[in-house]
Design an enzyme around this catalytic site. Structure first.
Site, PDB file in Angstrom:
ATOM      1  N   GLY A   9      40.628  57.533  35.146  1.00  0.00           N
ATOM      2  CA  GLY A   9      39.283  57.051  35.422  1.00  0.00           C
ATOM      3  C   GLY A   9      38.747  57.721  36.672  1.00  0.00           C
ATOM      4  O   GLY A   9      39.265  58.753  37.119  1.00  0.00           O
ATOM      5  N   SER A  10      37.736  57.135  37.277  1.00  0.00           N
ATOM      6  CA  SER A  10      37.079  57.772  38.420  1.00  0.00           C
ATOM      7  C   SER A  10      38.035  57.975  39.597  1.00  0.00           C
ATOM      8  O   SER A  10      38.075  59.055  40.197  1.00  0.00           O
ATOM      9  CB  SER A  10      35.870  56.940  38.855  1.00  0.00           C
ATOM     10  OG  SER A  10      36.256  55.606  39.174  1.00  0.00           O
ATOM     11  N   GLY A  12      41.460  57.901  39.582  1.00  0.00           N
ATOM     12  CA  GLY A  12      42.549  58.796  39.217  1.00  0.00           C
ATOM     13  C   GLY A  12      42.125  60.245  39.259  1.00  0.00           C
ATOM     14  O   GLY A  12      42.853  61.116  39.760  1.00  0.00           O
ATOM     15  N   ASN A 106      42.276  47.609  42.886  1.00  0.00           N
ATOM     16  CA  ASN A 106      41.468  46.601  43.548  1.00  0.00           C
ATOM     17  C   ASN A 106      42.167  45.252  43.441  1.00  0.00           C
ATOM     18  O   ASN A 106      42.965  45.020  42.541  1.00  0.00           O
ATOM     19  CB  ASN A 106      40.082  46.497  42.895  1.00  0.00           C
ATOM     20  CG  ASN A 106      39.141  47.585  43.363  1.00  0.00           C
ATOM     21  OD1 ASN A 106      39.228  48.051  44.502  1.00  0.00           O
ATOM     22  ND2 ASN A 106      38.236  47.996  42.494  1.00  0.00           N
ATOM     23  N   LYS A 186      40.297  44.772  52.046  1.00  0.00           N
ATOM     24  CA  LYS A 186      39.556  45.282  50.881  1.00  0.00           C
ATOM     25  C   LYS A 186      39.258  44.137  49.911  1.00  0.00           C
ATOM     26  O   LYS A 186      38.195  44.095  49.284  1.00  0.00           O
ATOM     27  CB  LYS A 186      40.368  46.368  50.181  1.00  0.00           C
ATOM     28  CG  LYS A 186      39.667  46.988  48.955  1.00  0.00           C
ATOM     29  CD  LYS A 186      38.461  47.808  49.354  1.00  0.00           C
ATOM     30  CE  LYS A 186      37.723  48.387  48.156  1.00  0.00           C
ATOM     31  NZ  LYS A 186      38.531  49.306  47.348  1.00  0.00           N
ATOM     32  N   ASN A 190      35.705  43.131  48.189  1.00  0.00           N
ATOM     33  CA  ASN A 190      35.574  43.080  46.734  1.00  0.00           C
ATOM     34  C   ASN A 190      35.156  41.701  46.249  1.00  0.00           C
ATOM     35  O   ASN A 190      34.341  41.571  45.337  1.00  0.00           O
ATOM     36  CB  ASN A 190      36.899  43.471  46.076  1.00  0.00           C
ATOM     37  CG  ASN A 190      37.162  44.963  46.116  1.00  0.00           C
ATOM     38  OD1 ASN A 190      36.250  45.756  46.262  1.00  0.00           O
ATOM     39  ND2 ASN A 190      38.421  45.345  45.990  1.00  0.00           N
ATOM     40  N   SER A 253      31.912  48.391  40.757  1.00  0.00           N
ATOM     41  CA  SER A 253      32.737  48.706  39.587  1.00  0.00           C
ATOM     42  C   SER A 253      32.731  47.560  38.585  1.00  0.00           C
ATOM     43  O   SER A 253      32.791  47.783  37.371  1.00  0.00           O
ATOM     44  CB  SER A 253      34.171  49.013  40.028  1.00  0.00           C
ATOM     45  OG  SER A 253      34.736  47.912  40.724  1.00  0.00           O
ATOM     46  N   GLU A 265      38.114  43.510  36.672  1.00  0.00           N
ATOM     47  CA  GLU A 265      39.259  43.184  37.520  1.00  0.00           C
ATOM     48  C   GLU A 265      39.084  41.822  38.197  1.00  0.00           C
ATOM     49  O   GLU A 265      39.625  41.583  39.267  1.00  0.00           O
ATOM     50  CB  GLU A 265      39.443  44.282  38.569  1.00  0.00           C
ATOM     51  CG  GLU A 265      39.828  45.619  37.957  1.00  0.00           C
ATOM     52  CD  GLU A 265      40.063  46.700  38.994  1.00  0.00           C
ATOM     53  OE1 GLU A 265      41.199  47.205  39.061  1.00  0.00           O
ATOM     54  OE2 GLU A 265      39.121  47.036  39.720  1.00  0.00           O
TER      55      GLU A 265
END
Length: 306
Positions: A9-10, A12, A106, A186, A190, A253, A265
């Protein structure tokens, strides 16, 4: 040293690009054969500041074609948090000998699995960069941040050797001694930003530009800080608002996952906090509402490792 990144994905693709550009040989494992084919043919293209375009050649394969009884010196797990358990189970079934693993997820639900690992070197990281996968071989680097990481157990220092040699322009890397602090800071951001933008279908900047949104975010923030027993409340609140301002034109995201009918997530972020509150016998009302709200908006889709 065999370095494998699972998850194309973005994030990775972003991490693979910068590590490859630094001279490391990376094997990128994706979910679909078509993406692996395109990546091997075209490489990874990165677009930054809407106009600068670079590309690097990469070696890609599919996760399902991973050979049994092999070994990986350093595995970077860049899948979504809800995919971590299944990926680890598959690697275990294949009897893959993993010498070091770095988690890039995340939330904190994946930390509930750390005690089950039989890997001598384990580290966690958070990615503060903004990134969007435009297609199977192109990633947009939409926000310059840093990769913050920390050891859970150090082992032979393979991860340190890799990351200490990988800082470069547009891709700063920093180390913190306390891995829980790295993830919790983080997690706070989030938890405050992602679910609310997902429910209201707004860009990050609206959370601080709109007084009602700001008030709602402060309610979330209060419950999160209580659960985590985080001491530096004023500094952290200013940090959350600063992130919203710096990413004002970005969509979270979680909002993008909802838009494209992907599993979010939410469990790793809000679900983790709700479970932790329950364990501590703390009464929370806003976070369970957020959890149920996002779950109500989710469209069930079959998981993969993109």
């Amino acid at each position: 040293m065999r370095i494998v990144i699972i998850g194309s994905g973005s994030i990775g693709m972003l991490v693979t690009f910068y590590l490859t550009k630094k001279g490391h040989r990376i094997s990128l494992l994706t979910n679909r054969q078509e993406q692996a084919r395109v990546l091997n043919e075209k490489g990874i293209h990165l677009i930054i500041h809407d106009n600068e375009r670079e590309s690097v050649k990469v070696s890609a394969d599919t996760f399902k074609d991973l050979q049994a009884n092999g070994s990986i010196d350093l595995l970077i797990l860049a899948v979504k948090s809800h995919q971590v358990k299944d990926v680890l189970a598959k690697l275990n079934q294949l009897h893959i000998n993993i010498r070091a693993i770095l988690f890039l997820q995340n939330g904190m639900a994946h930390t509930e699995l750390l005690s089950t690992l039989e890997i001598p070197e384990v580290a966690v990281a958070v990615v503060e960069h903004g990134a969007i996968r435009e297609n199977d071989f192109t990633v947009l680097h939409t926000g310059i941040g840093r990769l913050k990481w920390s050891y859970v157990c150090e082992g032979q220092g393979r991860i340190k050797d890799l990351l200490s040699k990988s800082t470069q322009l547009h891709f700063d890397i920093s180390y913190d001694m306390q891995w829980i602090n790295v993830l919790e800071q983080k997690l706070i951001v989030n938890a405050c930003v992602n679910p609310l933008t997902g429910l209201l279908d707004i860009k990050n900047g609206e959370l601080v530009k709109n007084d009602y949104c700001l008030s709602m975010m402060k309610m979330i923030f209060k419950e999160v800080m209580m659960i985590l027993n985080f001491k530096q409340e004023n500094d952290m609140w200013n940090h959350v608002k600063d992130v919203c301002l710096k990413t004002a034109e970005n969509y979270s995201s979680m909002l993008l996952d909802l838009k494209y009918n992907r599993k979010t997530e939410i469990d790793s972020i809000i679900g983790y906090l709700v479970r932790r509150a329950k364990e501590q016998n703390q009464e929370v009302t806003i976070l369970p509402f957020l959890l149920q709200g996002i779950l109500a908006k989710e469209t069930k889709v079959e998981g993969n490792v993109d």
